[in-house]
Structures are given as C-alpha cells and as structure tokens.
Design a protein around this motif. Structure first.
Motif, PDB file in Angstrom:
ATOM      1  N   MET A 117      23.044  22.112  48.546  1.00 44.14           N
ATOM      2  CA  MET A 117      23.757  21.415  49.606  1.00 44.14           C
ATOM      3  C   MET A 117      24.683  22.401  50.337  1.00 44.14           C
ATOM      4  O   MET A 117      25.075  23.423  49.776  1.00 44.14           O
ATOM      5  CB  MET A 117      24.571  20.260  49.033  1.00 44.14           C
ATOM      6  N   ASP A 118      25.018  22.068  51.563  1.00 46.27           N
ATOM      7  CA  ASP A 118      25.829  22.946  52.394  1.00 46.27           C
ATOM      8  C   ASP A 118      27.315  22.596  52.295  1.00 46.27           C
ATOM      9  O   ASP A 118      27.680  21.550  51.775  1.00 46.27           O
ATOM     10  CB  ASP A 118      25.364  22.845  53.848  1.00 46.27           C
ATOM     11  N   SER A 119      28.151  23.496  52.829  1.00 47.42           N
ATOM     12  CA  SER A 119      29.600  23.276  52.828  1.00 47.42           C
ATOM     13  C   SER A 119      30.003  22.420  54.023  1.00 47.42           C
ATOM     14  O   SER A 119      29.652  22.735  55.166  1.00 47.42           O
ATOM     15  CB  SER A 119      30.332  24.615  52.892  1.00 47.42           C
ATOM     16  N   TYR A 120      30.758  21.364  53.760  1.00 46.99           N
ATOM     17  CA  TYR A 120      31.177  20.478  54.847  1.00 46.99           C
ATOM     18  C   TYR A 120      32.179  21.158  55.786  1.00 46.99           C
ATOM     19  O   TYR A 120      32.455  20.666  56.863  1.00 46.99           O
ATOM     20  CB  TYR A 120      31.753  19.164  54.305  1.00 46.99           C
ATOM     21  N   HIS A 167      36.203  14.520  48.789  1.00 48.81           N
ATOM     22  CA  HIS A 167      35.590  15.391  47.778  1.00 48.81           C
ATOM     23  C   HIS A 167      36.489  15.522  46.550  1.00 48.81           C
ATOM     24  O   HIS A 167      36.015  15.524  45.413  1.00 48.81           O
ATOM     25  CB  HIS A 167      35.303  16.764  48.381  1.00 48.81           C
ATOM     26  N   HIS A 210      30.293   8.679  50.494  1.00 39.56           N
ATOM     27  CA  HIS A 210      29.489   9.010  51.677  1.00 39.56           C
ATOM     28  C   HIS A 210      29.474   7.875  52.697  1.00 39.56           C
ATOM     29  O   HIS A 210      29.298   8.122  53.895  1.00 39.56           O
ATOM     30  CB  HIS A 210      28.081   9.425  51.251  1.00 39.56           C
ATOM     31  N   HIS A 231      21.433  19.768  58.126  1.00 42.08           N
ATOM     32  CA  HIS A 231      22.148  20.268  56.947  1.00 42.08           C
ATOM     33  C   HIS A 231      22.588  19.100  56.076  1.00 42.08           C
ATOM     34  O   HIS A 231      22.973  18.044  56.582  1.00 42.08           O
ATOM     35  CB  HIS A 231      23.375  21.085  57.370  1.00 42.08           C
ATOM     36  N   ARG A 232      22.544  19.313  54.763  1.00 39.34           N
ATOM     37  CA  ARG A 232      22.931  18.276  53.804  1.00 39.34           C
ATOM     38  C   ARG A 232      24.295  18.582  53.195  1.00 39.34           C
ATOM     39  O   ARG A 232      24.605  19.739  52.908  1.00 39.34           O
ATOM     40  CB  ARG A 232      21.911  18.207  52.659  1.00 39.34           C
ATOM     41  N   TYR A 233      25.060  17.518  52.969  1.00 37.28           N
ATOM     42  CA  TYR A 233      26.397  17.647  52.379  1.00 37.28           C
ATOM     43  C   TYR A 233      26.572  16.604  51.287  1.00 37.28           C
ATOM     44  O   TYR A 233      26.195  15.444  51.474  1.00 37.28           O
ATOM     45  CB  TYR A 233      27.477  17.443  53.457  1.00 37.28           C
ATOM     46  N   ASP A 234      27.137  17.033  50.160  1.00 37.73           N
ATOM     47  CA  ASP A 234      27.344  16.125  49.035  1.00 37.73           C
ATOM     48  C   ASP A 234      28.813  16.189  48.609  1.00 37.73           C
ATOM     49  O   ASP A 234      29.262  17.196  48.058  1.00 37.73           O
ATOM     50  CB  ASP A 234      26.437  16.516  47.862  1.00 37.73           C
TER      51      ASP A 234
END
Length: 198
Positions: free
Chosen positions: A1-4, A38, A66, A121-124
C-alpha cells in the motif's frame, strides 16, 4: 500500500458532518485527519453503520476508518474512494489460520478487507495498527469500489456474490462445499478478533 502523505493536503471546509467533527478536534487538513485516523487504536466498533461511532469510541477497523476518510475527502473535493476487496487469508497473514485450513481442508479462507484508492494508488489506514494481521494486504482476488458507509449486510452480500461466482468455481475450491467455506470464514473472523484482543 502507498503512503497517504502523497494525497492532496487540502484544508477542510466547515459545513459537513465529517469535516466539522475534525475541525472541532482542531484538525484542519486532510493529511492531518488521515494521520489521526491511522493513529487511532484498531478495534471493533459496536455499530459499524453509525457514521460517528469511530469518534465516540475512539477506535476503528478498516470498515469504519476508511468510511470516515472517504466521506471526509469527498466533502472536500478529493476523489478518494473506499474499496472492498477479498483476499486469501493464510498463516502467512494471520497467525493461527493454518489450524482452520487443516480442519476444513482449504487452501485459504476468503476474507474481506477495506482500503482507499486515489488515482490508482491504494491506501490502508489500518496498516501498522495491531489489527490481528502479520502484514499488510497487497493482493486481492477481487475488489470493488463501494459507497463509504456500506452496510454490514451489503458487504456480506458482496462477499457471497464473489464467493459464489468466482471463488467456488476456481480450481482451488473444486469439490468444496460453500457451507464449509462459510464455517471457516466464521472461525477466521473469531481468530482475527482474538488476535486483536491480545
């Protein structure tokens, strides 16, 4: 996952539910709001369908964190969508899963996970939280954009649809009964709850 942190860091505008809740907390930008979400403890909420439950209980899961984030972004003109994905839960991802797989003779347990998507892009926001998993989820059997506050019932119906149409028809699940897979899923959910509590 990417950085928000790479998302647009817009200032929050008052006059909407989520924006006003963050502004009351003296949180004024999208990135600071995502950082707040987060850093909130990972924990199961008493009512996932209540939009303010995360703020009341000061904890959240992938479902509630989310949902709040996607709603907040949309209130402020950022196209950040909530996605629901189905992943292969194994021992590599969640400690204790192998017992369930051996018990039901399954290659993996199909499970649901939510995350955010913006421009591919994905963010978790649960990555790095004590969420019962050993690592972040990177690979999904299937994923789909949803409304931010998808109900538990609708999320389950989505899961059942993909389970029936895709997973149960795959070579890995040939000869398996859907009732067995659903029993394994129930035990996998219990296992995640226990891992979070420890």
């Amino acid at each position: 996952m990417d950085s928000y942190n790479q998302l647009p860091n817009v200032s929050l505008k008052e006059g909407n539910l989520m924006s006003d809740l963050f502004l009351k907390k003296k949180i004024f930008t999208l990135i600071d709001a995502l950082e707040y979400l987060h850093n909130l403890p990972y924990g199961y909420n008493s009512n996932d369908d209540k939009k303010t439950i995360l703020f009341e209980e000061e904890k959240g899961t992938c479902t509630t964190k989310h949902a709040v984030a996607a709603t907040l972004a949309q209130e402020n003109g950022i196209d950040l969508q909530k996605h629901v994905g189905i992943y292969k839960m194994t021992e590599d991802i969640v400690a204790g899963t192998q017992f369930i797989l051996d018990k039901y003779n399954l290659p993996f347990v199909p499970m649901v996970h939510c995350f955010l998507v913006h421009n591919g892009h994905r963010y978790d926001l649960t990555e790095g939280n004590q969420n019962g998993k050993k690592c972040s989820i990177e690979d999904f059997i299937f994923e789909q954009q949803t409304i931010p506050f998808i109900s538990r019932k609708d999320e389950y119906l989505y899961f059942r649809d993909i389970l029936t149409k895709i997973i149960m028809k795959s070579s890995e699940f040939q000869g398996k009964e859907i009732s067995i897979v659903l029993k394994a899923r129930e035990e996998a959910i219990d296992l995640l709850h226990k891992n979070v509590e420890h």
